[in-house]
Scaffold this active site. Structure first.
Site, short mmCIF file in Angstrom:
data_model
loop_
_atom_site.label_atom_id
_atom_site.label_comp_id
_atom_site.label_asym_id
_atom_site.label_seq_id
_atom_site.Cartn_x
_atom_site.Cartn_y
_atom_site.Cartn_z
CD GLN A 195 -32.02 139.78 50.04
OE1 GLN A 195 -31.77 139.08 49.07
NE2 GLN A 195 -32.90 140.77 50.00
CE1 TYR A 249 -36.47 132.92 45.07
CE2 TYR A 249 -36.74 135.12 46.00
CZ TYR A 249 -36.47 134.30 44.91
OH TYR A 249 -36.22 134.84 43.69
N GLY A 305 -33.49 150.62 44.37
CA GLY A 305 -32.84 149.48 43.73
C GLY A 305 -32.25 149.82 42.39
NE ARG A 306 -35.18 148.75 36.60
CZ ARG A 306 -34.79 147.77 35.81
NH1 ARG A 306 -34.77 146.53 36.26
NH2 ARG A 306 -34.42 148.00 34.56
#
Length: 409
Positions: A119, A208, A354-355
């Site tokens: 990424q 971002y 994800g988690r």
């Protein structure tokens, strides 16, 4: 041993429904087929100590999750340049040392039969002029416009807690010629390819750098890179084009967060849908592997000056029909049951988790057999954001020491 919790993996009321779709292959592109649909999203863990280069401990972390059954792993956010850093121990891919270190990780993942993308993540204005790597870069903090993020935005104190006091993002410098940063992305992609990555995921969201160009509250430029939708979208599309030149078709993905909120971005609903409709439609013409959309949650939408910053809307309903040439993926706290239902109903092509991967390197097996999940040790979620150089045995805690499940015979 960590405490445990049970996930909802029981079948819904439809007796014909099954979680089995998660265990079937997924053609990602003409060249890449994933062995199952257990996709691992980027997870920032801050274990790049004492430098910005990955370590042997990180090799073990990624190997565990590949061996545990992840078919596609997206690396933690990798910084394309020293100028785009955020805290002392975030990994980069601008140096030869970093390329060599990442190659150890990609080799380990490939040995377990897993595909891995890097990424690429430039933080833009979410930075502080006193950050050590920012100082070492010798450059200003670049963003589309000289507008700092609000100090009440998400986790600002956490991001900069290695600095004294209560620092906030610094006022950035509006980059004179964004083409300079496009070439930074291209070089990062070249380095990622040399490091053995199968492709890259370009982070176009999260407030971002690329998201800052997209968002008309952060981008106030009056040249070809700002103003109209076409101009604000230009930077992101040009980044995707040069990265695709490096990796070729079917090997570039993007993360998109249209609902905004995080890191002080968020337009009106009308502007949001107009901007992202154009961006997604144009990006879909570039032979990407996938687009991954983050669903809205209040956790990613702070209250600033008494109101939510983001733009809540259904990303699947709004953007699914626009994606015709690449896979449509989603992320954002989905359970295995939700994922299987969305895939089986053809609403999405896949769901990133994800988690669950943080505390469960054998996540697919736990889902398959309906086993309890390890609970995340939140005190060890990040490694060394206060700038200390911790020993490896400390960094391993809550990182590579989660127990595997005992499987039924």
């Amino acid at each position: 041993m960590s405490q445990t919790q049970t996930i909802d993996s029981s079948p819904p009321t439809d007796p014909n429904f099954s979680l089995s779709t998660l265990f079937t292959p997924l053609p990602l592109s003409s060249e890449l087929t994933l062995r199952n649909k257990f996709l691992m999203a980027a997870l920032t863990r801050d274990r790049n100590v004492p430098t910005n280069a990955p370590t042997d401990l990180m090799v073990e972390y990624y190997r565990q999750r590949a061996k545990g059954g992840a078919s596609l792993i997206v690396s933690e956010g990798v910084l394309p340049s020293r100028q785009g850093t955020l805290w002392p121990h975030a990994p980069g891919i601008w140096s030869e040392e970093q390329v060599v270190a990442w190659k150890k990780i990609t080799d380990a993942v490939h040995e377990e039969g897993t595909v891995i993308f890097a990424q690429l993540w430039h933080v833009g204005r979410i930075n502080n002029i006193e950050a050590p790597e920012q100082i070492a870069s010798g450059e200003p903090i670049y963003a589309p416009s000289a507008i700092a993020a609000h100090p009440e935005s998400n986790n600002i104190k956490l991001k900069f807690r290695f600095l004294p006091g209560e620092p906030s993002p610094s006022i950035p410098t509006a980059i004179p010629d964004p083409r300079h940063l496009i070439q930074v992305y291209k070089q990062a992609a070249l380095n990622a390819k040399r490091a053995g990555f199968d492709g890259v995921e370009v982070h176009t969201g999260g407030g971002y750098l690329i998201h800052e160009f997209l968002d008309n509250t952060a981008n106030k430029r009056e040249d070809e890179w700002g103003g109209s939708v076409e101009n604000r979208v230009r930077f992101g599309l040009e980044v995707l084009k040069v990265v695709r030149e490096v990796f070729g078709p079917g090997r570039v993905g993007i993360k998109v967060t249209p609902s905004g909120g995080y890191n002080d971005v968020g337009m009106t609903l009308e502007d949001t849908i107009e901007t992202f409709t154009y961006f997604i439609t144009e990006a879909d013409k570039l032979d990407l592997a996938y687009m991954m959309f983050l669903r809205y949650s209040e956790a990613n939408d702070p209250i600033i000056d008494g109101k939510r910053r983001g733009t809540k809307h259904d990303t699947i309903e709004t953007y699914r029909s626009l994606v015709k040439n690449s896979k449509f993926f989603v992320v954002g706290g989905y359970t295995p049951l939700e994922a299987a239902e969305l895939i089986s109903s053809n609403k999405v092509d896949g769901v990133f988790f994800g988690r669950p991967w943080i505390a469960n390197p054998d996540f697919p097996d736990r889902v398959k057999f309906g086993l309890e999940m390890n609970e995340i040790d939140v005190t060890r979620l990040y490694g060394s954001r206060d700038g200390r150089v911790l020993p490896e045995e400390e960094l391993a805690k809550g990182y590579t020491d989660y127990p595997l499940a005992v499987l039924p015979n």
